[in-house]
Design an enzyme around this catalytic site. Structure first.
Site, PDB file in Angstrom:
ATOM      1  N   HIS A 146       5.663 -14.362  -5.566  1.00  0.00           N
ATOM      2  CA  HIS A 146       5.033 -14.226  -5.169  1.00  0.00           C
ATOM      3  C   HIS A 146       3.728 -15.040  -4.733  1.00  0.00           C
ATOM      4  CE1 HIS A 146       8.199 -11.967  -2.377  1.00  0.00           C
ATOM      5  NE2 HIS A 146       8.454 -12.883  -2.587  1.00  0.00           N
ATOM      6  N   GLN A 154       4.553  -6.262  -5.477  1.00  0.00           N
ATOM      7  CA  GLN A 154       5.017  -7.969  -4.652  1.00  0.00           C
ATOM      8  C   GLN A 154       4.285  -7.779  -3.090  1.00  0.00           C
ATOM      9  OE1 GLN A 154       9.226  -9.828  -4.949  1.00  0.00           O
ATOM     10  NE2 GLN A 154       9.183  -9.609  -2.756  1.00  0.00           N
ATOM     11  N   GLU A 155       4.481  -6.557  -3.391  1.00  0.00           N
ATOM     12  CA  GLU A 155       3.630  -6.433  -1.025  1.00  0.00           C
ATOM     13  C   GLU A 155       3.429  -4.638  -1.123  1.00  0.00           C
ATOM     14  OE1 GLU A 155       7.459  -7.776   1.288  1.00  0.00           O
ATOM     15  OE2 GLU A 155       8.401  -8.823  -0.985  1.00  0.00           O
ATOM     16  N   ASP A 232       6.905  -3.067  -1.117  1.00  0.00           N
ATOM     17  CA  ASP A 232       8.136  -3.123  -1.893  1.00  0.00           C
ATOM     18  C   ASP A 232       7.616  -3.892  -3.119  1.00  0.00           C
ATOM     19  OD1 ASP A 232      10.552  -4.964  -3.085  1.00  0.00           O
ATOM     20  OD2 ASP A 232       9.804  -7.022  -1.289  1.00  0.00           O
ATOM     21  N   GLU A 275      10.248   0.033  -1.053  1.00  0.00           N
ATOM     22  CA  GLU A 275      11.343  -1.117  -1.854  1.00  0.00           C
ATOM     23  C   GLU A 275      11.586  -1.328  -2.978  1.00  0.00           C
ATOM     24  OE1 GLU A 275      11.208  -4.683   1.572  1.00  0.00           O
ATOM     25  OE2 GLU A 275      11.943  -5.601  -0.970  1.00  0.00           O
ATOM     26  N   ASP A 302      16.570  -3.522  -1.906  1.00  0.00           N
ATOM     27  CA  ASP A 302      17.292  -4.970  -1.792  1.00  0.00           C
ATOM     28  C   ASP A 302      17.900  -5.654  -2.667  1.00  0.00           C
ATOM     29  OD1 ASP A 302      16.430  -7.196  -1.790  1.00  0.00           O
ATOM     30  OD2 ASP A 302      14.390  -7.995  -1.810  1.00  0.00           O
ATOM     31  N   SER A 354      15.007  -8.296   7.405  1.00  0.00           N
ATOM     32  CA  SER A 354      14.421  -9.445   6.023  1.00  0.00           C
ATOM     33  C   SER A 354      14.697 -10.419   6.031  1.00  0.00           C
ATOM     34  CB  SER A 354      14.605  -8.770   5.080  1.00  0.00           C
ATOM     35  OG  SER A 354      12.945  -8.989   4.819  1.00  0.00           O
ATOM     36  N   LYS A 378      11.448  -6.515   8.367  1.00  0.00           N
ATOM     37  CA  LYS A 378       9.978  -7.300   7.223  1.00  0.00           C
ATOM     38  C   LYS A 378      10.231  -8.229   7.417  1.00  0.00           C
ATOM     39  CE  LYS A 378      10.634  -7.888   3.430  1.00  0.00           C
ATOM     40  NZ  LYS A 378      10.170  -7.273   1.585  1.00  0.00           N
TER      41      LYS A 378
HETATM   42  O1  LIG Z   1      12.050  -9.419  -2.523  1.00  0.00           O
HETATM   43  C1  LIG Z   1      12.008  -8.756  -1.194  1.00  0.00           C
HETATM   44  O2  LIG Z   1      12.442  -8.141  -0.374  1.00  0.00           O
HETATM   45  C2  LIG Z   1      11.588 -10.711  -0.644  1.00  0.00           C
HETATM   46  C3  LIG Z   1      10.886 -10.958   1.203  1.00  0.00           C
HETATM   47  O3  LIG Z   1      10.150 -10.286   0.671  1.00  0.00           O
HETATM   48  O4  LIG Z   1      11.084 -12.199  -1.795  1.00  0.00           O
HETATM   49  P1  LIG Z   1      12.175 -12.908  -1.604  1.00  0.00           P
HETATM   50  O5  LIG Z   1      12.620 -13.817  -0.989  1.00  0.00           O
HETATM   51  O6  LIG Z   1      11.451 -13.766  -3.362  1.00  0.00           O
HETATM   52  O7  LIG Z   1      13.633 -12.134  -2.833  1.00  0.00           O
HETATM   53 MG   LIG Z   2      12.682  -6.520  -1.768  1.00  0.00          MG
END
Ligand SMILES: O=C(O)[C@@H](CO)OP(=O)(O)O
Ligand SMILES: [Mg+2]
Length: 401
Positions: A146, A154-155, A232, A275, A302, A354, A378
Site C-alpha cells: 500500500h 502492511q497495516e 494486517d 490478520e 483474509d 472490510s 476494517k
Molecule cells: O489486505 C487487506 O486487508 C486489504 C484492505 O486493507 O488490502 P487490499 O485491498 O489491497 O487487499
Molecule cells: Mg488483508
C-alpha cells in the site's frame, strides 16, 4: 414490486484513480440502488477475478443484464445473485468480472431496500439489527503493497475496543491517526500517506510498533476507554519459498520463526487482532499460531479464506485462524458473502467486514457490518472514501439513514 426494470453500468474513478464499475439498478415502483466495486492491491491468489472495468461492463451488459431486467426481483437477493452466477458461468466470476457482479449485487440490495423504505442494514439483516455496532479497526501506519519505502507490515490498526459507542470509537481512531502524526514530526520523520490514508513513514516495523503503542495509549488516556491495536501482516506478499520464508527488510524468517515472531508481538503489545500472519496456503502455520495465541487475540484469515465457504470450511476443520475477513468483491455477491458469514458464526469464528485498498464513496459495507452483527469492521481511519463508511455508521447509530 421489486422487479428489475433496468441495470445501468458505467466506469467511475476509485480512490487510486483507476476506473472501476458502478451499477444502477432500477425497479418497478421506482426502486433505485447504486453501488460501486472496490479493488485490492494485496489481492489473494484465490479471489474471484476482477476484469478491467470496461471489459467487465461489456461482458455484464451482454450476459448479465438480459438475465436481470424483467426477470428477477431486487428484493430477492438470492434470485439476483443466482442470475449473476448463471450469467457468468464460471466458478470465479472470470466471465463477467467480480467487479461487475459485486456492483450489481450491492446495487440490487439498495434498490430492494428503497422500495420497502427500510434502511439497507435492516433490509439485509432484519428488524432486530441496528442496536449493536462493530468496533472499527482504523489503519494508522502502513506500508507493504500500500506504500513504497514504508513498513514491511502492511497495516497497523487501532482497535478502540472499550469505546462506549461507534461514533466515539471512530473519533478515537482519527485521534490516534493525528497523534501518530505528531510523534512522527517530533521524531523528524515527515511522510506521506499510503493507499488507505494511513501514514507511510520510512521507518522499520519496530519503530512503528513503538509509535503506535505510544499513540494508542496517549489517546486512550485522553478519551478514558481502552484502545488496543492490531496488524494486517499481509504475509502472503512477503512469503517467498525460494528465499526460505518471509522476506523482511532486514532478515528472512522461516515459518516457525514467523509463528514465534507474531506470538511474541501479540504478547509484547497485547495485540487485539492479527490478520494474515502467514502465507495464504499455510493452514498449518495458521493453526499453530491460533493454538498459541487464539485465546487472547483474533487471528484473522483474509487472503487465506478470500470470503469463500470452501476455504473457510477447510480452515475450520484444521483450526486455522479464529476469524474471517469479509470482502464482498473477493467472492462476487452479497449472497456468497452472507454464506461465509453464516458459516463463520455457526462455528464461532468472528467476522470482520472490510474495505479494499482501492475504494469509492460506496458505503454498503457499513450496512453489511450492522446487518450481520459483525464484531469488527476494517474501513480505515481517515480519507474521504474511508470516512464515507465511517460516517455512515455514525448515521446508522443516529437513526439518520
Ligand atoms: O489486505 C487487506 O486487508 C486489504 C484492505 O486493507 O488490502 P487490499 O485491498 O489491497 O487487499
Ligand atoms: Mg488483508
Amino acid at each position: 414490486m421489486t422487479l428489475v426494470t433496468d441495470v445501468r453500468l458505467r466506469r467511475v474513478l476509485d480512490s487510486r484513480g483507476n476506473p472501476t464499475v458502478e451499477a444502477d439498478v432500477l425497479t418497478e415502483e421506482g426502486g433505485f440502488g447504486r453501488a460501486a466495486a472496490p479493488s485490492g492491491a494485496s489481492t489473494g491468489e484465490y479471489e474471484a477475478i476482477e476484469l478491467p472495468a470496461a471489459e467487465a461492463i461489456a461482458a455484464a451488459r451482454e450476459d448479465a443484464v438480459p438475465r436481470l431486467v424483467g426477470e428477477v426481483h431486487a428484493g430477492n437477493q438470492r434470485e439476483v445473485d443466482a442470475a449473476l452466477h448463471a450469467a457468468d458461468g464460471t466458478d470465479d466470476f472470470s466471465g463477467i468480472g467480480a467487479n461487475s457482479a459485486v456492483a450489481i449485487s450491492m446495487a440490487a440490495a439498495k434498490a430492494g431496500a428503497s422500495v420497502t423504505g427500510a434502511p439497507l442494514y435492516q433490509h439485509l439483516g432484519g428488524t432486530f439489527r441496528g442496536n449493536t455496532f462493530p468496533v472499527p479497526l482504523g489503519n494508522i501506519v502502513g506500508g507493504g503493497e500500500h506504500a513504497a519505502d514504508a513498513t514491511d507490515i502492511q497495516e497497523f490498526l487501532a482497535a478502540p475496543v472499550g469505546a462506549p459507542s461507534v461514533s466515539e470509537a471512530i473519533f478515537a481512531n482519527a485521534a490516534v491517526h493525528g497523534k501518530v502524526h505528531d510523534i512522527l514530526i517530533e521524531r523528524d520523520e515527515p511522510c506521506g500517506k499510503g493507499d488507505e490514508g494511513a501514514w507511510a513513514p520510512s521507518i522499520d516495523d519496530s519503530e512503528a510498533f513503538e509509535i503506535v503503542d505510544e499513540a494508542t495509549k496517549a489517546v486512550a488516556d485522553e478519551v478514558g476507554f481502552e484502545i488496543r491495536f492490531g496488524l494486517d501482516v499481509a504475509a502472503a506478499e512477503m512469503y517467498d519459498e525460494d528465499e526460505g520464508g518471509y522476506v523482511y527488510s532486514d532478515q528472512v524468517r522461516s515459518t516457525e520463526e514467523q509463528v514465534e515472531y507474531i506470538a511474541d508481538l501479540v504478547a509484547e503489545y497485547d495485540l487485539k487482532y492479527v490478520e494474515d500472519p502467514l502465507d495464504e496456503d499455510d493452514y498449518e502455520g495458521f493453526a499453530d499460531l491460533t493454538e498459541k495465541v487464539g485465546d487472547r487475540t483474533l487471528v484473522c484469515g483474509d487472503d487465506l479464506f478470500v470470503t469463500n465457504t470452501d476455504r473457510l470450511g477447510d480452515g475450520i476443520q484444521q483450526g486455522a485462524a479464529n476469524s474471517i475477513l469479509i470482502k464482498p468483491n473477493q467472492i462476487g455477491t452479497l449472497s456468497d458473502a452472507f454464506d461465509a458469514i453464516e458459516l463463520a458464526v455457526e462455528n464461532a469464528y468472528g467476522h470482520v467486514v472490510s474495505h479494499r485498498s482501492g475504494e469509492t464513496e460506496d458505503a454498503t459495507i457499513a450496512h453489511l457490518a450492522v446487518a450481520t452483527d459483525a464484531p469488527f469492521i476494517k474501513t480505515g481511519a481517515v480519507a474521504g472514501e474511508r470516512t464515507a463508511k465511517l460516517n455512515e455508521l455514525i448515521r446508522i447509530e443516529d437513526n439518520a439513514v
